[in-house]
Design an enzyme around this catalytic site. Structure first.
Site, PDB file in Angstrom:
ATOM      1  N   GLU A  37       0.848  -1.621   0.173  1.00 35.33           N
ATOM      2  CA  GLU A  37       0.558   0.229   0.377  1.00 35.33           C
ATOM      3  C   GLU A  37       1.051   1.367   0.331  1.00 35.33           C
ATOM      4  OE1 GLU A  37      -2.756   0.146   0.037  1.00 35.33           O
ATOM      5  OE2 GLU A  37      -3.160  -2.146   0.025  1.00 35.33           O
ATOM      6  N   SER A  96     -41.613 -32.565  43.776  1.00 40.71           N
ATOM      7  CA  SER A  96     -41.407 -32.860  45.111  1.00 40.71           C
ATOM      8  C   SER A  96     -39.904 -32.076  45.288  1.00 40.71           C
ATOM      9  CB  SER A  96     -40.868 -34.267  45.606  1.00 40.71           C
ATOM     10  OG  SER A  96     -42.547 -34.318  45.366  1.00 40.71           O
TER      11      SER A  96
END
Length: 787
Positions: free
Chosen positions: A81, A448
C-alpha cells in the site's frame, strides 16, 4: 474593456473557489481527536481456563497494539500500500503522479480510478470521511492527512490503519482477519499468510481465498516480491512462501468451542444489563465461570438423555415424504439438523419393509440400510415408507442408525456451591434449533424437589430428626372451597414416621402436615428468602411444589445444603477488563482484611470470609444433606447410588407428569436437571424425575467426578450425633433425645400413649385403617398436586 472583463471573471472565480473551500472545509476536523481514537472493538468471552467461547461485536475487531504487531506483517502492508510511509509527510507526491498517469488509461477503459492514497490518507478517509468518489473528498483527505502527520507519530498512524482496515470475511483489522481466515493470532501467522492479508485492502472480494483463489495467490506472491525488493525478506524466503498453498478456514467462526451457546447467550444478556451496548464496541476482556470440559459433558448428557426419553415414546415418522425424482436432495437439505450432532446426515428411504429398510444419503448419494433394531423401533411406531425423509448416522460401512429430533426438551445447570460459579449450563436440546434457554427462562413447578426446603424450615422451627409426623390421609378446603386431599404416590400410608422417612420416600401427606404445623406463611417466606421463587402465595400446595421456579434458581438454592447453610450468588461473569487491562467489573465481593497488603513474614496468611450469607444453621444444612443421601441410598433416587460415592439429591415430578426434576450434589458440585415439553403437556405415565431426569444427572456426574477423590460431606463440628431408629442423626446441642430413666416398679402405671412417649411428635390424626407397615424402597414418586 477585455482586461476588465478578464479581471472580473478571475475575481468571481476566486471568490467562488473561496466560498467552495470555506464550505468544503468548514467542519473539517483538525486530526488531534485521533490521538485518543480507538475503533469499535469486539468483546471477547473466555471460559475459566482461557478457552475462547464467544465474541460480542457490531464490527468484528480484535485490537492489536503496534508493539504486538509482527514487523513483517506491517511490512507486508507497507509493500502493498505505501512503501514510502515512513518517509513522506502524509501525501506521496510521486505516488499521486503515478496514479494520475494510470487513471488516464483507466478512464478510457472504464475501469475504477486509482487514488494513489497513502496509508495516512486511508486512515483519514476510513475514520473521519466517507467513501464517496469526489474531488472534494479527495481534497479533504489530503488536508486531513497532513494534519494527522502533525498530530500523531508514524507508529500511531500505522497502528490505527492495521486495526481499522476492512479485510473481508467479516474482519475489521489484522487481528480479527488472522483469526477468521487462519484461526491464528497475528504472531502465529506465516510469511505467506501475512502477505495474503496485505493483499486484501485493494478489495477483499477480488481476492477471495476460494472463489478467486488464483487471483489471491498472484496478488500475494506479488507482495512477497515487493518485500524482497525492499529487503524486508530474502529472495529465498519470498520464493518459499510463494510456493505455499492458500488454505483458510471454511468460514469465519465466532469461536472454535461451540458447546456453550446457551451459556454465552445468557452472558451476553447479563453483560448488556451491566454495560449496555458498550459490550459491542469497547473491546472488553470478559472471563466467565464456565468449565469447558464440564460444559461439553453436560451438553452430551442432556442431548443423550432427551433422545433416550424420545426413543422410549416411539418413532413419529419421517418429517416429509417426497418423490425420489431429480432434486430430492435439495428438498431434504432444507430441513435443519441439530448442529450439535455433526454425524447426522439427511437421507431418503428407498425401500422399506418391517424387516429391512434401504436408504440413500442426500449429500453424497451413499446407499445403505438401517440397523435391525432401528427398523424394529420404527415399525413399532409410525413406520417407514419409500420417499420418507429422515436423519441417519453411519455406524459402519453401509449400516446406518435412525434418528429423530426429540419433541421433549430440558435443561442442566451445574454450580460450585462454595462460590456460586456456574460451571456448566445447557438450556435445551439444541441451540441451533431453539434459542430459548430453559435453564433461566422456563418457569415450572418443581414438584417434590421443593420438599428439602420445607423440611429445612421445619428443622429450623423446633422440629428435630427425632420428631414424629403422621403419614395418614388428610383433607382440607382448597381454593374456592374445593376439597384438597394430597395423596402419596403409592396411595398408601405408613403411620407415624420420622422426618428422614418422610423426605427419603417423598411422603406427600407428611410434608403437608409438616408445613401446616410450621405455618405455610413461614414456609413461603423462607422459600423466597432462599432465592427459589418470589411472591409465592401462602397456600399449602406450595409445600408440594405448586409454585414456579427455574432450573437455574432451584439448583443454586440447593447449594446451601452442600456449603453449610450459606446462600450464594450464582453468577456467570467472573471478571471484566477494559482494553488496557483495567478491571471494570468483578463478581468477587469479599473484602480482604488489611493483612492482605502486608509482605509475607512467615506467619499465617489472612483468611477471607466464605462466600454468601448464612440463611440456615450449618447443622440444619447437614441434616438435610444426610436425608438426601438417604434418598440416593434407599429412596426415590436409588439409581444414583451407581456413582459409588457420597451423593445427595431429590427427585421431583409434577401433576400429570408434566415436569421431571432431579437436583443432586457432591460436596463440591451441585447439578440440577429438568425435563419437560415446551407446551407443558404430560411426559407420559411413569415419566417421573427418577425415570427422566435422574439418568441425565448420573451420566453427567460419572464424567464430572471421574478421577476426583471421594470426599464425604463435612459434619458440623458442634453437632451432637445420636442414633435414631438405626440412623445416625445430627442434632443441635440441647435438642438431642435424652436417655430414658427407668422408673421404679411402684411407679409403673402400665403402657404409655404414643403421644406421651414422643412429645415432640405431630400425631393429632389417627392413621387410616388401611395404613400399611413400612415397605421396601420403590423406584420413584410422582406427587399429584391436586387443587
Amino acid at each position: 474593456m477585455a482586461g476588465v472583463v478578464l479581471m472580473t471573471v478571475i475575481a468571481v472565480a476566486g471568490f467562488a473557489i473561496a466560498i467552495y473551500a470555506a464550505w468544503l472545509f468548514h467542519d473539517l476536523p483538525d486530526g488531534t481527536e485521533l490521538a485518543d481514537y480507538r475503533p469499535a472493538t469486539s468483546t471477547r468471552v473466555f471460559a475459566w481456563d482461557g478457552t475462547l467461547i464467544g465474541e460480542f461485536a457490531k464490527e468484528r475487531r480484535i485490537y492489536v497494539p503496534y508493539d504486538r504487531i509482527p514487523p513483517r506483517l506491517a511490512q507486508a502492508f507497507l509493500a502493498a500500500e505505501d512503501r514510502n510511509f515512513f518517509a513522506h509527510s502524509g501525501v506521496d507526491v510521486g505516488g499521486l503522479s503515478r496514479a494520475a498517469a494510470k487513471n488516464v488509461g483507466n478512464f478510457m477503459e472504464g475501469n475504477r480510478l486509482e487514488g494513489g492514497s497513502t496509508i495516512t490518507q486511508q486512515v483519514a478517509k476510513n475514520v473521519l470521511l466517507t467513501n464517496e468518489q469526489t474531488l472534494g473528498r479527495k481534497l479533504k483527505e489530503v488536508i486531513l492527512a497532513r494534519r494527522l502527520e502533525a498530530s500523531l507519530d508514524k507508529k500511531q498512524i500505522l497502528e490505527l490503519y492495521l486495526n481499522e482496515i476492512f479485510l473481508g470475511y467479516r474482519s475489521n483489522g489484522v487481528g480479527t482477519a488472522a483469526y477468521n481466515y487462519f484461526g491464528k493470532s497475528v504472531d502465529e501467522l506465516s510469511l505467506s499468510e501475512m502477505a495474503y492479508l496485505a493483499a486484501l485492502p485493494k478489495g477483499p472480494s477480488n481476492y477471495h481465498p476460494t472463489r478467486r483463489k488464483e487471483q489471491a495467490i498472484d496478488r500475494r506472491n506479488w507482495i512477497l516480491g515487493e518485500m524482497a525488493k525492499v529487503g524486508w525478506v530474502t529472495p529465498a524466503e519470498a520464493l518459499a512462501a510463494s510456493k505455499e498453498d492458500l488454505v483458510v478456514q471454511a468460514a469465519p467462526a465466532r469461536a472454535k468451542y461451540r458447546d456453550a451457546d446457551y451459556f454465552v447467550g445468557e452472558v451476553e444478556r447479563r453483560a448488556q444489563n451491566i454495560f449496555g451496548d458498550e459490550i459491542y464496541s469497547s473491546g472488553y476482556y470478559l472471563r466467565t465461570t464456565l468449565d469447558p470440559k464440564l460444559q461439553t459433558v453436560a451438553r452430551i448428557a442432556l442431548m443423550d438423555g432427551l433422545e433416550q426419553y424420545d426413543r422410549r415414546h416411539g418413532w413419529r415418522g419421517g418429517w416429509d415424504n417426497i418423490d425420489m425424482g431429480n432434486g430430492w436432495q435439495a428438498v431434504a437439505l432444507k430441513r435443519a439438523a441439530p448442529a450439535e450432532r455433526e454425524e447426522w446426515q439427511h437421507a431418503i428411504v428407498e425401500k422399506a419393509s418391517s424387516s429391512s429398510v434401504s436408504i440413500i444419503t442426500a449429500t453424497d448419494g451413499t446407499r445403505g440400510r438401517l440397523a435391525d433394531n432401528d427398523v424394529i423401533w420404527a415399525f413399532a411406531g409410525k413406520g417407514l415408507k419409500s420417499g420418507d425423509l429422515i436423519f441417519v448416522s453411519e455406524q459402519s460401512k453401509g449400516l446406518f442408525r435412525l434418528h429423530q429430533v426429540p419433541a421433549v426438551n430440558g435443561a442442566l445447570v451445574a454450580v460450585d456451591p462454595w462460590t456460586g460459579r456456574i460451571v456448566a449450563m445447557v438450556g435445551g436440546y439444541s441451540y441451533s434449533l431453539s434459542k430459548f434457554n430453559r435453564a433461566v427462562q422456563a418457569k415450572r413447578q418443581p414438584g417434590s424437589a421443593i420438599k428439602p426446603f420445607v423440611y429445612a424450615v421445619a428443622l429450623e422451627n423446633e422440629f428435630t430428626p427425632a420428631s414424629i409426623v403422621m403419614d395418614a390421609p388428610i383433607s382440607m378446603a382448597g381454593a374456592n372451597g374445593a376439597k384438597w386431599s394430597p395423596q402419596n404416590y403409592t396411595r398408601r400410608y405408613y403411620g407415624a414416621q420420622t422426618l428422614r422417612k418422610g423426605l427419603e420416600y417423598s411422603r406427600n401427606a407428611m410434608t403437608v402436615r409438616l408445613a401446616q404445623k410450621v405455618g405455610i406463611k413461614t414456609v413461603s417466606q423462607k422459600i423466597a428468602e432462599y432465592g427459589i421463587s418470589d411472591n409465592l402465595p401462602a397456600v399449602l400446595p406450595i409445600a408440594l411444589g405448586a409454585g414456579e421456579t427455574t432450573p437455574y434458581k432451584l439448583t443454586a438454592a440447593y447449594s446451601m445444603f452442600a456449603n453449610g447453610g450459606r446462600k450464594i450468588r450464582p453468577h456467570l461473569i467472573e471478571v471484566v477488563q477494559d482494553r488496557e487491562g483495567g478491571v471494570v467489573y468483578k463478581a468477587e465481593a469479599r473484602k480482604c482484611p488489611g493483612a492482605c497488603k502486608r509482605a509475607f513474614d512467615g506467619t499465617e496468611s489472612p483468611k477471607l470470609l466464605p462466600d454468601g450469607s448464612p440463611v440456615i444453621d450449618p447443622i440444619t444444612a447437614y441434616q438435610i444433606t444426610s436425608y438426601l443421601e438417604g434418598v440416593v441410598q434407599r429412596g426415590t433416587a436409588a439409581r444414583a447410588s451407581v456413582l459409588g460415592r457420597p451423593i445427595a439429591g431429590k427427585t421431583g415430578t409434577t401433576n400429570e407428569y408434566r415436569s421431571a426434576w432431579f437436583v443432586g450434589y457432591s460436596p463440591d458440585l451441585v447439578v440440577g436437571v429438568f425435563v419437560g415439553f415446551d407446551d407443558n403437556r404430560s411426559l407420559g405415565e411413569g415419566e417421573t424425575g427418577g425415570a427422566s431426569a435422574l439418568p441425565i444427572f448420573v451420566d453427567f456426574m460419572q464424567q464430572a467426578l471421574k478421577n476426583k477423590p471421594v470426599k464425604p460431606f463435612m459434619k458440623p463440628k458442634d453437632a451432637v450425633f445420636v442414633s435414631v431408629r438405626g440412623y445416625e442423626e445430627a442434632f443441635r446441642p440441647g435438642t438431642e433425645p435424652k436417655p430414658v430413666v427407668t422408673a421404679a416398679p411402684s411407679d409403673i402405671e402400665g403402657p404409655k400413649p404414643y403421644t406421651e412417649v414422643w412429645r415432640d411428635g405431630l400425631t393429632e390424626e389417627v392413621p387410616s385403617q388401611d395404613a400399611a407397615p413400612e415397605r421396601k424402597p420403590y423406584v420413584d414418586e410422582a406427587e399429584p398436586i391436586l387443587y
